[in-house]
Design an enzyme around this catalytic site. Structure first.
Site, PDB file in Angstrom:
ATOM      1  CB  THR A   1       9.817 -10.536  74.908  1.00  0.00           C
ATOM      2  OG1 THR A   1       9.937  -9.205  75.414  1.00  0.00           O
ATOM      3  CG2 THR A   1      11.184 -11.090  74.621  1.00  0.00           C
TER       4      THR A   1
ATOM      5  CE  LYS B   1      13.177  -9.822  65.308  1.00  0.00           C
ATOM      6  NZ  LYS B   1      12.420  -9.501  66.533  1.00  0.00           N
TER       7      LYS B   1
ATOM      8  CB  ILE C   1       3.389 -11.743  70.480  1.00  0.00           C
ATOM      9  CG1 ILE C   1       2.746 -10.392  70.110  1.00  0.00           C
ATOM     10  CG2 ILE C   1       2.592 -12.898  69.881  1.00  0.00           C
ATOM     11  CD1 ILE C   1       2.785 -10.036  68.642  1.00  0.00           C
TER      12      ILE C   1
ATOM     13  N   GLY D   1     -10.187  -8.013  73.060  1.00  0.00           N
ATOM     14  CA  GLY D   1      -9.912  -8.649  71.777  1.00  0.00           C
ATOM     15  C   GLY D   1      -8.769  -7.999  71.024  1.00  0.00           C
TER      16      GLY D   1
ATOM     17  CB  THR E   1      -2.147  -9.255  69.812  1.00  0.00           C
ATOM     18  OG1 THR E   1      -2.085  -8.124  68.957  1.00  0.00           O
ATOM     19  CG2 THR E   1      -1.378 -10.393  69.200  1.00  0.00           C
ATOM     20  CB  ALA E   2      -3.419 -10.585  74.798  1.00  0.00           C
TER      21      ALA E   2
ATOM     22  CD  GLU F   1       3.933  -2.986  62.829  1.00  0.00           C
ATOM     23  OE1 GLU F   1       5.042  -2.483  62.593  1.00  0.00           O
ATOM     24  OE2 GLU F   1       2.886  -2.598  62.303  1.00  0.00           O
ATOM     25  CB  ALA F   2       9.365  -7.334  65.803  1.00  0.00           C
TER      26      ALA F   2
HETATM   27  C1  LIG Z   1       5.214   0.574  71.713  1.00  0.00           C
HETATM   28  C2  LIG Z   1       4.927  -0.878  71.725  1.00  0.00           C
HETATM   29  C3  LIG Z   1       5.590  -1.718  70.827  1.00  0.00           C
HETATM   30  C4  LIG Z   1       5.363  -3.089  70.857  1.00  0.00           C
HETATM   31  N1  LIG Z   1       6.068  -3.892  70.019  1.00  0.00           N
HETATM   32  C5  LIG Z   1       5.929  -5.239  70.133  1.00  0.00           C
HETATM   33  C6  LIG Z   1       6.679  -6.125  69.306  1.00  0.00           C
HETATM   34  O1  LIG Z   1       7.440  -5.711  68.437  1.00  0.00           O
HETATM   35  N2  LIG Z   1       6.503  -7.438  69.493  1.00  0.00           N
HETATM   36  C7  LIG Z   1       5.645  -7.949  70.429  1.00  0.00           C
HETATM   37  O2  LIG Z   1       5.563  -9.172  70.574  1.00  0.00           O
HETATM   38  N3  LIG Z   1       4.892  -7.132  71.173  1.00  0.00           N
HETATM   39  C8  LIG Z   1       5.019  -5.798  71.063  1.00  0.00           C
HETATM   40  N4  LIG Z   1       4.254  -4.979  71.823  1.00  0.00           N
HETATM   41  C9  LIG Z   1       3.248  -5.538  72.691  1.00  0.00           C
HETATM   42  C10 LIG Z   1       2.025  -5.878  71.928  1.00  0.00           C
HETATM   43  O3  LIG Z   1       1.523  -4.751  71.251  1.00  0.00           O
HETATM   44  C11 LIG Z   1       0.976  -6.350  72.912  1.00  0.00           C
HETATM   45  O4  LIG Z   1       1.523  -7.330  73.728  1.00  0.00           O
HETATM   46  C12 LIG Z   1      -0.126  -6.978  72.176  1.00  0.00           C
HETATM   47  O5  LIG Z   1      -0.648  -6.094  71.246  1.00  0.00           O
HETATM   48  C13 LIG Z   1      -1.187  -7.406  73.134  1.00  0.00           C
HETATM   49  O6  LIG Z   1      -1.965  -6.334  73.512  1.00  0.00           O
HETATM   50  P1  LIG Z   1      -3.236  -6.684  74.321  1.00  0.00           P
HETATM   51  O7  LIG Z   1      -4.110  -7.556  73.487  1.00  0.00           O
HETATM   52  O8  LIG Z   1      -2.835  -7.176  75.644  1.00  0.00           O
HETATM   53  O9  LIG Z   1      -3.938  -5.258  74.576  1.00  0.00           O
HETATM   54  P2  LIG Z   1      -4.737  -4.278  73.601  1.00  0.00           P
HETATM   55  O10 LIG Z   1      -4.256  -4.330  72.218  1.00  0.00           O
HETATM   56  O11 LIG Z   1      -4.720  -2.962  74.289  1.00  0.00           O
HETATM   57  O12 LIG Z   1      -6.230  -4.839  73.609  1.00  0.00           O
HETATM   58  C14 LIG Z   1      -7.093  -4.607  74.696  1.00  0.00           C
HETATM   59  C15 LIG Z   1      -8.484  -5.103  74.347  1.00  0.00           C
HETATM   60  O13 LIG Z   1      -9.310  -4.943  75.487  1.00  0.00           O
HETATM   61  C16 LIG Z   1     -10.517  -4.345  75.104  1.00  0.00           C
HETATM   62  N5  LIG Z   1     -11.069  -3.594  76.221  1.00  0.00           N
HETATM   63  C17 LIG Z   1     -10.420  -2.783  77.097  1.00  0.00           C
HETATM   64  N6  LIG Z   1     -11.292  -2.255  77.978  1.00  0.00           N
HETATM   65  C18 LIG Z   1     -12.517  -2.754  77.671  1.00  0.00           C
HETATM   66  C19 LIG Z   1     -13.822  -2.589  78.195  1.00  0.00           C
HETATM   67  N7  LIG Z   1     -14.074  -1.781  79.237  1.00  0.00           N
HETATM   68  N8  LIG Z   1     -14.836  -3.260  77.626  1.00  0.00           N
HETATM   69  C20 LIG Z   1     -14.638  -4.087  76.569  1.00  0.00           C
HETATM   70  N9  LIG Z   1     -13.416  -4.286  76.026  1.00  0.00           N
HETATM   71  C21 LIG Z   1     -12.375  -3.613  76.563  1.00  0.00           C
HETATM   72  C22 LIG Z   1     -10.158  -3.449  73.924  1.00  0.00           C
HETATM   73  O14 LIG Z   1     -11.290  -3.201  73.134  1.00  0.00           O
HETATM   74  C23 LIG Z   1      -9.153  -4.353  73.213  1.00  0.00           C
HETATM   75  O15 LIG Z   1      -9.851  -5.252  72.386  1.00  0.00           O
HETATM   76  C24 LIG Z   1       4.437  -3.614  71.778  1.00  0.00           C
HETATM   77  C25 LIG Z   1       3.736  -2.771  72.630  1.00  0.00           C
HETATM   78  C26 LIG Z   1       3.976  -1.417  72.619  1.00  0.00           C
HETATM   79  C27 LIG Z   1       3.230  -0.543  73.564  1.00  0.00           C
END
Ligand SMILES: Cc1cc2nc3c(=O)[nH]c(=O)nc-3n(C[C@H](O)[C@H](O)[C@H](O)COP(=O)(O)OP(=O)(O)OC[C@H]3O[C@@H](n4cnc5c(N)ncnc54)[C@H](O)[C@@H]3O)c2cc1C
Length: 503
Positions: A343, A79, A345, A14, A16-17, A50-51
């Site tokens: 890119t 932006k 999000i 849960g 952003t993705a 955030e962007a």
């Molecule tokens: C340094 C950095 C800068 C970024 N800047 C940008 C930006 O400017 N613009 C942009 O579009 N994107 C950016 N991104 C990417 C963006 O942060 C991610 O694409 C976005 O947050 C999606 O993350 P996610 O949901 O895939 O993973 P996460 O945020 O890591 O979420 C993972 C989820 O899985 C759950 N989970 C994991 N393991 C388990 C388990 N065993 N049991 C239950 N739940 C579990 C966690 O609880 C969490 O809810 C950036 C990323 C990084 C690293």
């Protein structure tokens, strides 16, 4: 199966993705699917991100979110592009803006008219002819729906990613998505097909489903761990592997653009939100230590830090397949390209759009839908990788890290793109790639890749008309931009209260 059959979608994760997926499914498949999202409070989210780029509007409009409500709830700002500072090592900057630069004449792209104008000595800096760049440099912003001046600026948002995920969670839960709090400890698979049948949670709980979305972040619990889909490592082209993120108090500068400032072994972002500024240092730890990177970040904040820098390690690249069996990965579970062009999000959104477009009416998840999805996603990722790599390759900075970037062997697709541009400033858009000519042109020119000539098409405009044409364009953008409100004032008007300066 028939047109009335249903899917049992289980979203693992849960961040952003996960919540973008949950909200999108609730909106577009709610009548044909039950949707469950599992997340664990024990494991946090990455929480940066955030962007965005203008394609974020597809999500906001698609979900029917109100812009003012969205800005208010996520502390968002506008932006207009990204300012790249010092990537040429001379203290200069250019803006990669959204939207188009200048105006073409018939079949002649504006870039070609500018190149010829430059040859004749009558063209100014390329950014002078971008309305977005002019408005950004003046710190001004407005959207068409909020002003009578019809600004036509192309824009995206900066926002607080955690607040955005929370907003989407409310939306998804109101749309019928069931949230389960729990730690995924294992998966259950069908002995014959190998398909996933359930997630197994702590407390001996079982969440069954027919289609699984892996949004577990860098852990990639389903696609990476359960299905062992290999990871394609792209760090030879995108060498940064570490980031430190830290918020600080807002400064007086309330820029309607992201800043990406080149540093010794990477770059630093600065992202203004309504209540604080987001900062981060993205670097390659082969060339600078974590402590040095943290010190460099803290020294260059333009406000007091509001937390300690948070470290994040990553490897740019992607899973060899994004969809395997009955499991599709989104977000960091699918892969990560470092955040230089904001890119990630977008890649979540575009994957969801692609999925919805290949689903058959009976919701049977056939091999052909999966193959098409994987093939098109691979192309999209590779083109974005090329675009980000261009920034590193075309640097003119001193230092070991930057020397490496200049000498790296490029992906053939990027090498071809640069070669074509070097000859006569031409680009050919391939296979729906995300970044259009205007983006490629701004970055190539901004970082000093100048064509040896221009297209013969540009010779169709009489030489004596070019100077006045360019001057009129530049003047019209300047005059229009000067009528716009300042960014802070505009945000305050949209959210209906004075924008907060700091926490
Ligand atoms: C340094 C950095 C800068 C970024 N800047 C940008 C930006 O400017 N613009 C942009 O579009 N994107 C950016 N991104 C990417 C963006 O942060 C991610 O694409 C976005 O947050 C999606 O993350 P996610 O949901 O895939 O993973 P996460 O945020 O890591 O979420 C993972 C989820 O899985 C759950 N989970 C994991 N393991 C388990 C388990 N065993 N049991 C239950 N739940 C579990 C966690 O609880 C969490 O809810 C950036 C990323 C990084 C690293």
């Amino acid at each position: 199966m028939s047109q009335s059959s249903r899917l049992d979608i289980v979203i693992a994760g849960g961040g952003t993705a996960g919540w973008v997926a949950a909200a999108t499914f609730a909106r577009f498949l709610g009548n044909r699917a039950s949707i469950t999202l599992v997340e664990s409070d024990e494991i946090g989210t990455v929480g940066v991100g955030e962007a965005t780029i203008p394609q974020i509007h597809n999500l906001i409009v698609g979900l029917g979110l109100d812009q003012a409500d969205f800005l208010r709830r996520t502390n968002a700002t506008f932006k207009l592009g990204i300012e790249f500072f010092d990537w040429s090592g001379d203290g200069a900057s250019y803006i990669h803006s959204f939207g188009t630069t200048g105006r073409g004449v018939g079949l002649i792209p504006f870039r070609q008219l500018w190149l010829r104008g430059r040859g004749l000595g009558v063209a100014k800096d390329f950014g002078t002819y971008s309305y977005n760049v002019v408005a950004a440099r003046l710190g001004r912003m407005a959207t068409n729906s909020r002003t009578n001046t019809i600004p036509d600026l192309a824009y995206a948002y900066h926002f607080d990613a955690s607040l955005f995920a929370a907003m989407l969670r409310d939306y998804a839960e109101e749309g019928g998505v069931k949230r389960v709090e729990g730690l995924i400890v294992d998966v259950e698979r069908d002995g014959e097909s190998g398909d996933l049948t359930a997630l197994l949670l702590n407390g001996e709980r079982r969440v069954p489903g027919t289609f699984f979305i892996d949004c577990t972040g860098f852990r990639s619990l389903l696609l990476g761990k359960a299905f062992e889909v290999p990871y394609l490592d792209w760090s030879k082209w995108l060498p940064c592997n570490s980031a430190l993120a830290v918020p600080c108090e807002s400064s007086d500068a309330f820029r309607p653009y992201t800043q990406a400032m080149a540093r010794r072994a990477g770059w630093q972002w600065r992202i203004p939100l309504q209540h604080r500024t987001g900062n981060g240092h993205v670097y390659c730890n082969d060339f600078i230590s974590d402590d040095e990177a943290a010190a460099a970040l803290l020294e260059t904040l333009d406000g007091a830090p509001l937390a300690d820098p948070r470290p994040i390690r990553f490897t740019s690249g992607r899973r060899a397949d994004f969809w395997s069996h009955n499991c599709l990965a989104l977000g960091l579970a699918a892969g990560f390209m470092e955040p230089l062009e904001s890119t990630s999000i977008h890649l979540v959104q575009s994957a969801l759009a692609r999925l919805l477009n290949v689903l058959p009416g009976d919701l049977a998840l056939t091999g052909s839908a999966r193959e098409t999805f994987n093939r098109l996603s691979a192309i999209e990722w590779a083109r974005i990788r090329d675009f980000i790599t261009l920034h590193y390759f075309a640097n003119r900075r001193e230092g070991e890290f930057w020397d490496y970037c200049r000498s790296m062997e490029l992906p053939p697709t990027l090498a071809e793109k640069i070669a074509l541009f070097r000859e006569a400033g031409n680009f050919m858009r391939e296979e729906d790639e995300l970044f259009l000519d205007d983006s490629w042109g701004q970055v190539m020119i901004g970082q000093g890749i100048m064509p040896q000539s221009w297209s013969p098409l540009a010779d169709n405009v009489p030489a004596e008309d070019l100077g006045p044409f360019l001057e009129t364009l530049a003047r019209s953008y300047r005059l229009k931009a000067e009528t716009l409100p300042m960014h802070r004032q505009f945000v305050a008007g949209v959210v209906g209260e004075p924008a907060r300066v700091s926490q």
